[in-house]
Design a protein around this motif. Structure first.
Motif, PDB file in Angstrom:
ATOM      1  N   PHE A  32      -3.158  49.255  75.581  1.00 59.30           N
ATOM      2  CA  PHE A  32      -3.390  50.632  75.122  1.00 59.30           C
ATOM      3  C   PHE A  32      -4.842  51.030  75.330  1.00 59.30           C
ATOM      4  CE2 PHE A  32      -4.609  53.618  71.755  1.00 59.30           C
ATOM      5  CZ  PHE A  32      -3.694  54.640  71.966  1.00 59.30           C
ATOM      6  N   TYR A  33      -5.767  50.151  74.966  1.00 58.61           N
ATOM      7  CA  TYR A  33      -7.185  50.473  75.088  1.00 58.61           C
ATOM      8  C   TYR A  33      -7.605  50.566  76.560  1.00 58.61           C
ATOM      9  CZ  TYR A  33      -6.955  49.120  70.201  1.00 58.61           C
ATOM     10  OH  TYR A  33      -6.612  49.029  68.874  1.00 58.61           O
ATOM     11  N   LEU A  44      -7.198  58.131  66.749  1.00 57.35           N
ATOM     12  CA  LEU A  44      -6.929  57.183  67.825  1.00 57.35           C
ATOM     13  C   LEU A  44      -6.668  55.789  67.274  1.00 57.35           C
ATOM     14  CD1 LEU A  44      -6.751  56.662  70.848  1.00 57.35           C
ATOM     15  CD2 LEU A  44      -9.228  56.364  70.885  1.00 57.35           C
ATOM     16  N   MET A  45      -7.496  55.338  66.335  1.00 59.48           N
ATOM     17  CA  MET A  45      -7.309  54.007  65.759  1.00 59.48           C
ATOM     18  C   MET A  45      -6.027  53.929  64.926  1.00 59.48           C
ATOM     19  SD  MET A  45      -9.818  52.168  66.893  1.00 59.48           S
ATOM     20  CE  MET A  45      -9.690  53.131  68.406  1.00 59.48           C
ATOM     21  N   SER A  53      -2.949  53.752  67.195  1.00 53.66           N
ATOM     22  CA  SER A  53      -2.763  52.482  67.895  1.00 53.66           C
ATOM     23  C   SER A  53      -2.261  51.374  66.973  1.00 53.66           C
ATOM     24  CB  SER A  53      -4.078  52.043  68.540  1.00 53.66           C
ATOM     25  OG  SER A  53      -5.045  51.715  67.563  1.00 53.66           O
ATOM     26  N   LYS A  54      -2.388  51.555  65.653  1.00 50.16           N
ATOM     27  CA  LYS A  54      -2.047  50.480  64.713  1.00 50.16           C
ATOM     28  C   LYS A  54      -1.020  50.889  63.654  1.00 50.16           C
ATOM     29  CE  LYS A  54      -4.902  47.255  66.198  1.00 50.16           C
ATOM     30  NZ  LYS A  54      -4.415  45.954  66.716  1.00 50.16           N
ATOM     31  N   ILE A  55      -0.537  52.114  63.692  1.00 51.59           N
ATOM     32  CA  ILE A  55       0.239  52.627  62.564  1.00 51.59           C
ATOM     33  C   ILE A  55       1.481  51.799  62.255  1.00 51.59           C
ATOM     34  CG2 ILE A  55       1.468  54.291  64.033  1.00 51.59           C
ATOM     35  CD1 ILE A  55       0.468  54.686  60.321  1.00 51.59           C
ATOM     36  N   GLN A  56       2.224  51.397  63.282  1.00 53.21           N
ATOM     37  CA  GLN A  56       3.453  50.653  62.997  1.00 53.21           C
ATOM     38  C   GLN A  56       3.127  49.302  62.360  1.00 53.21           C
ATOM     39  OE1 GLN A  56       6.761  50.682  65.736  1.00 53.21           O
ATOM     40  NE2 GLN A  56       5.964  52.451  66.860  1.00 53.21           N
ATOM     41  N   GLY A  57       2.048  48.669  62.810  1.00 52.36           N
ATOM     42  CA  GLY A  57       1.644  47.400  62.209  1.00 52.36           C
ATOM     43  C   GLY A  57       1.171  47.566  60.779  1.00 52.36           C
ATOM     44  N   PHE A  94     -12.638  47.272  66.517  1.00 49.09           N
ATOM     45  CA  PHE A  94     -11.622  47.280  65.466  1.00 49.09           C
ATOM     46  C   PHE A  94     -10.867  45.958  65.431  1.00 49.09           C
ATOM     47  CE2 PHE A  94      -7.763  48.308  63.253  1.00 49.09           C
ATOM     48  CZ  PHE A  94      -8.077  49.365  62.407  1.00 49.09           C
ATOM     49  N   THR A  95     -10.434  45.489  66.619  1.00 49.55           N
ATOM     50  CA  THR A  95      -9.672  44.240  66.697  1.00 49.55           C
ATOM     51  C   THR A  95     -10.526  43.039  66.312  1.00 49.55           C
ATOM     52  OG1 THR A  95      -8.270  45.171  68.439  1.00 49.55           O
ATOM     53  CG2 THR A  95      -8.298  42.779  68.225  1.00 49.55           C
ATOM     54  N   ALA A  96     -11.787  43.034  66.785  1.00 48.69           N
ATOM     55  CA  ALA A  96     -12.669  41.904  66.470  1.00 48.69           C
ATOM     56  C   ALA A  96     -12.941  41.815  64.976  1.00 48.69           C
ATOM     57  CB  ALA A  96     -13.981  42.044  67.236  1.00 48.69           C
ATOM     58  N   VAL A  97     -13.194  42.942  64.349  1.00 44.83           N
ATOM     59  CA  VAL A  97     -13.442  42.955  62.902  1.00 44.83           C
ATOM     60  C   VAL A  97     -12.187  42.540  62.147  1.00 44.83           C
ATOM     61  CG1 VAL A  97     -13.985  44.444  60.941  1.00 44.83           C
ATOM     62  CG2 VAL A  97     -15.282  44.675  63.052  1.00 44.83           C
ATOM     63  N   TYR A  98     -11.049  43.048  62.602  1.00 45.92           N
ATOM     64  CA  TYR A  98      -9.769  42.693  61.984  1.00 45.92           C
ATOM     65  C   TYR A  98      -9.527  41.190  62.051  1.00 45.92           C
ATOM     66  CZ  TYR A  98      -4.654  42.419  61.493  1.00 45.92           C
ATOM     67  OH  TYR A  98      -3.385  42.088  61.121  1.00 45.92           O
ATOM     68  N   ASN A  99      -9.744  40.617  63.246  1.00 41.41           N
ATOM     69  CA  ASN A  99      -9.478  39.185  63.431  1.00 41.41           C
ATOM     70  C   ASN A  99     -10.458  38.291  62.692  1.00 41.41           C
ATOM     71  OD1 ASN A  99      -7.277  39.700  65.088  1.00 41.41           O
ATOM     72  ND2 ASN A  99      -8.484  39.636  66.971  1.00 41.41           N
TER      73      ASN A  99
END
Length: 577
Positions: free
Chosen positions: A87-88, A320-321, A324-328, A452-457
């Motif tokens: 997506f990104y 946008l963020m 990209s993540k709403i279903q999760g 976003f992904t790096a902070v999440y992980n």
């Protein structure tokens, strides 16, 4: 030497784009189909269906788990963070292609631009299907991310440019129609994807499979190709000299009514243009737009364009963020399963669509785009600030209200920006300027998504250990679950704040941008309706009467200059003859 050559290439590419058509082509374009005359109101319908196909990009989150299950095997539907990278990448190439090929599309016309984008998107879907079939995530990245994203970017801007040119008197409405279908695509695509692939495919490939992932990309890619190809046949630019209510394609907002702002004053060095008895041309005969219009290069290097670029990042990053993540988020943070995450994704699309349609229309009514961007940033700042509270306390209804509001204003930003750009720089420059400003959205998708992904992980690696003590290397699963997005939402709030400040500083009226500076003036801004200057180390509030007088005198001097130039040209031509 190298810098000079690069600069020359950039100037040549982003110079004024001229679309040249033969008399035969202009004659053909008068007809929609043989026997049916072309009418400009068919363009919004065509744009809507093209954008529905492009809007399937926003349903990508529904592909994440099925693609990962197909390539890596089932794991209960947990997001591995691999497929979401597509997506990104697609967002990045979407924006970069729109920026790079915007001038090319203006020179070649919207039909060729849209067909080129359609072909790239179709090829990207086919390559993605192959990547999943042979279990190679890299082919998915290249297929949908690079080719698909590039195709979507070119197809997206192709209807926007002609609509801004055909509807100069309704720029907001035209922009809304041009892009609202994008939100519609995110309503339909989640369901078509889910039911073609199979219900809960990522949980049980054996018992829940329908057509599977590869065949879904082939089928939907073919459907999108047909719809977009038919829509592209309608696209065309207005004929040379086209104007509506005195507004041409290169008219900068305010220039068409500038003659009305010339006021009587006592200055001896400026001619009174308020009557038609002067020896020189009266104001209505003065071509103010010739004085105020900007070339494409002047537009993209201007201060207001840079401020609009930053503003667009701040106004669009939250939506946008979330998209990209709403279903999760819905499934992992609130425990919703089955069709619920897909339904929420679709409802976001509805609000996205409504925002794209209604807010640009309202901006036409109030004749102000800037204020709606300011409102958008403020509202999204508040809503995003409340989301962690909703997740911590499991207030699902409040969470939905927050993300639905964000989706509405996210769509509004996309609907507003083409009209805002046309107001500032003329619709003649809309294709390239719109393409370039979409790189703001693309950069947000790439760098924002990676951050976003790096902070999440990293959340469960260090930050959340502290929840149970610095020496205890364990964490409470419930605390992790409900706080995993906190830091991400915090840094996004900072980006929105920067966008809000930038929006506030944009000189969006012709008067604010072109009124000559007073002696010693460093900068200026608006405090409500009043002009405020920073002069000699202090702020000076200019009265409305004084401002009107200054502006009127300036316009009168412009008119006088044009008249004198015309008289001199006439004398030269007469003496030559």
């Amino acid at each position: 030497m190298v810098y000079s050559k690069v600069k020359d290439l950039v100037l040549k590419h982003y110079g004024d784009a001229v679309y040249v058509r033969s008399d035969a082509q202009l004659a053909r374009e008068e007809w929609l189909i043989p026997g049916v005359k072309f009418n400009r109101w068919v363009l919004p319908v065509s744009a809507f269906f093209i954008q529905i196909c492009c809007g399937s990009l926003y349903a990508w989150s529904g592909y994440n788990a099925p693609i990962e299950a197909a390539i890596y095997g089932m794991n209960g539907g947990v997001d591995r963070g691999m497929a979401s990278t597509t997506f990104y990448i697609a967002v990045a190439f979407f924006g970069c292609t729109a920026a790079a090929l915007g001038p090319w599309m203006e020179r070649k016309g919207p039909f060729i631009g849209c067909m080129a984008g359609t072909a790239l998107f179709f090829f990207g879907n086919l390559m993605t299907a192959l990547g999943v079939y042979v279990n190679q995530i890299a082919l998915v990245y290249i297929g949908y991310g690079i080719f698909g994203g590039a195709g979507l970017g070119l197809a997206y801007i192709s209807p926007v440019s002609p609509l801004q040119k055909w509807f100069p008197e309704y720029r907001g409405l035209a922009a809304g129609f041009a892009v609202c279908g994008f939100g519609g695509g995110s309503i339909i695509a989640p369901y078509t994807q889910k039911y073609l692939i199979g219900l809960d495919y990522q949980l049980d490939v054996v018992n829940n499979v329908n057509l599977g992932v590869p065949l879904t990309f082939v089928i939907l890619g073919a459907v999108y190709f047909v719809i977009m190809s038919l829509g592209s046949l309608v696209l065309r630019m207005p004929p040379p000299g086209y104007e509506v209510k005195g507004i041409k394609i290169d008219t900068v907002k305010g220039a068409e009514t500038a003659h009305q702002d010339i006021v009587l004053h006592n200055s001896d060095d400026v001619t009174d243009f308020s009557t038609s008895t002067n020896k020189v041309d009266n104001p209505p005969q003065t071509d103010f737009n010739a004085h105020f219009k900007m070339t494409l290069w002047e537009s993209i290097v201007s201060t207001e364009f840079r401020l609009m670029y930053i503003m667009f990042i701040g106004a669009q990053i939250t939506g946008l963020m979330i998209n990209s993540k709403i279903q999760g988020i819905v499934s992992t943070q609130f425990g919703k399963t089955g069709n619920e995450p897909v339904n929420i994704n679709a409802i976001l699309g509805v609000l996205n669509l409504l925002g794209r349609m209604t807010v640009p229309y309202m901006s036409d009514y109030f004749q102000n785009r800037k204020i709606f961007f300011i409102i958008s940033c403020v509202v999204q700042f508040v809503m995003l600030g409340l989301i962690p509270y909703s997740i911590w306390n499991q207030y699902y209804g409040l969470f939905l209200f927050e993300v639905f509001t964000i989706a509405y204003f996210y769509g509004a930003g996309f609907g507003l920006i083409p009209a805002f750009l046309s107001d500032q720089f003329g619709s003649k420059n809309i294709g390239p300027t719109h393409g370039i400003i979409l790189t703001a959205w693309a950069m947000t998708g790439v760098f924002g998504g990676l951050i976003f992904t790096a902070v999440y992980n990293s959340g469960y690696n260090s930050h959340y250990y502290a929840l149970e003590g610095a020496t205890k290397k364990t964490w409470n699963p419930a605390d992790y679950k409900y706080h995993v997005y906190d830091v991400d939402f915090q840094w996004i709030l900072a980006v929105i704040a920067v966008g809000l400040i930038s929006a506030s500083l944009i000189p969006n009226s012709l008067r604010d941008r072109r009124l000559p500076k007073a002696q010693g003036e460093v900068f200026r801004f608006r405090l409500g309706p009043r002009l405020v200057r920073f002069v000699g180390g202090k702020f000076v509030i200019v009265s409305k009467a004084d401002e009107d007088k200054e502006w009127g005198a300036y316009l009168a001097s412009v008119a006088k200059g044009q008249t004198l130039a015309a008289e001199q040209a006439f004398l030269v031509s007469s003496s030559t003859a």
